[in-house]
Design a protein around this motif. Sequence first.
Motif, short mmCIF file in Angstrom:
data_model
loop_
_atom_site.label_atom_id
_atom_site.label_comp_id
_atom_site.label_asym_id
_atom_site.label_seq_id
_atom_site.Cartn_x
_atom_site.Cartn_y
_atom_site.Cartn_z
N UNK A 6 0.83 -1.22 0.00
CA UNK A 6 0.00 0.00 0.00
C UNK A 6 0.85 1.26 0.00
N UNK A 7 0.28 2.33 -0.51
CA UNK A 7 0.97 3.63 -0.51
C UNK A 7 1.10 4.17 0.91
N UNK A 8 0.02 4.08 1.68
CA UNK A 8 0.02 4.56 3.06
C UNK A 8 0.42 3.44 4.00
N UNK A 9 1.00 3.81 5.15
CA UNK A 9 1.33 2.79 6.13
C UNK A 9 0.07 2.39 6.91
N UNK A 10 0.18 1.35 7.69
CA UNK A 10 -1.00 0.80 8.38
C UNK A 10 -1.58 1.82 9.37
N UNK A 299 -4.24 16.61 8.62
CA UNK A 299 -4.33 16.00 9.95
C UNK A 299 -3.05 15.23 10.27
N UNK A 300 -2.55 14.50 9.27
CA UNK A 300 -1.36 13.68 9.49
C UNK A 300 -0.06 14.37 9.19
N UNK A 301 -0.11 15.66 8.82
CA UNK A 301 1.08 16.44 8.47
C UNK A 301 1.89 15.74 7.38
N UNK A 302 1.20 15.35 6.31
CA UNK A 302 1.84 14.70 5.17
C UNK A 302 1.91 15.68 4.00
N UNK A 303 3.00 15.61 3.25
CA UNK A 303 3.21 16.53 2.14
C UNK A 303 2.85 15.92 0.79
N UNK A 304 2.63 14.59 0.77
CA UNK A 304 2.32 13.92 -0.48
C UNK A 304 1.04 13.10 -0.31
N UNK A 305 0.12 13.25 -1.25
CA UNK A 305 -1.18 12.57 -1.13
C UNK A 305 -1.04 11.05 -1.12
N UNK A 306 0.01 10.53 -1.73
CA UNK A 306 0.21 9.08 -1.74
C UNK A 306 0.34 8.52 -0.32
N UNK A 307 0.80 9.35 0.62
CA UNK A 307 0.99 8.90 1.99
C UNK A 307 -0.30 8.66 2.75
N UNK A 308 -1.44 9.11 2.17
CA UNK A 308 -2.72 8.91 2.85
C UNK A 308 -3.66 8.02 2.06
N UNK A 309 -3.23 7.53 0.90
CA UNK A 309 -4.07 6.68 0.05
C UNK A 309 -3.71 5.22 0.24
N UNK A 310 -4.71 4.33 0.26
CA UNK A 310 -4.39 2.90 0.35
C UNK A 310 -3.47 2.48 -0.79
N UNK A 311 -3.80 2.94 -2.01
CA UNK A 311 -2.97 2.67 -3.18
C UNK A 311 -2.99 3.90 -4.09
N UNK A 312 -1.86 4.28 -4.61
CA UNK A 312 -1.77 5.41 -5.52
C UNK A 312 -1.19 4.90 -6.84
N UNK A 313 -2.07 4.61 -7.79
CA UNK A 313 -1.63 4.00 -9.06
C UNK A 313 -0.80 4.97 -9.89
#
Length: 313
Positions: A6-10, A299-313
Amino acid sequence: MTDWKPSADIEMLQKRAALLANIRTFFAARDVMEVDVPVLATTTVADPNIESFIVSFSADAFEKYYLMTSPEFYMKRLLAAGCQSIYYLGKAFRAEENSSRHAAEFTMLEWYRPHWNAQQLMDEVSALVTEHISGEIQKTTYRQVFLDHLGIDPHIATASDLKTLANEKLSPAFDSDDKNIWLDLLFSHVVEPQLQGLVFVEQFPVAQAALAQTYADAYGNPVAARFELYINGVEIANGYQEELDAKVLAERFLDNIALRKSRGQTLPPVDERFLAAMAAGMPACAGVALGFDRLLMAIGDKKNIAAVLPFCN
């Protein structure tokens, strides 16, 4: 080796699930009904700034379908049919390259409040967001942020004034005599990054009204009854005091299609069922679309959307 994970961690996936549940709880407590609408449609938006994915079936290659860029038209048809306050929380699609803030397939939260004004809706957006992000809500106007950060009034500035300013600040590799292009460039590249904290911007130029009503501001400038919410320089939400006049909306659609034609863009058909619903009568209301993934990034202080997506194709 192929990266299948997955793109995001558990931990982030758990936060994502919790936020989805919290949003549904938020609206259930306010008696706002969740609605489910098609993501595959025979029409799409004419907004020149949005491109839709086109889908065709081999059995009927001449029939075009579009992946939904927003549930807006369907939701307004529901309102015209008698639904009260409603929200949608699900997938939407836009044919743009993936970037740090955009995924072609993303999750959108959109809701409508009949008989509310934009100020009431901004208060509700604030209530939802501040359940998850601390900070003081600031409200300002499009005119004021240009004065604050660029020293120029966007409503009275000429295209030449804005072009000169853009060349000083950004050195763009193109030229144009279109005032709106320079406004968009200066706003997105100079103003937006300086909107730190939780900031609502109101009263956009009428050229950016989209489906919002228009009126004159305190200085006599024609403006759109539209607002955007920024969190630390990133646009999170976009809301309107909704335009109700089907004739006005049809004129805007035709203007957008003409602009798309001049730019060599695809020319989608006008959504006649949406216009018929508006002609039948939709109640006065305010509506807003909020980027769920971008909210989760904040909320998660992430700079890249891939870090919050289950999968980023």
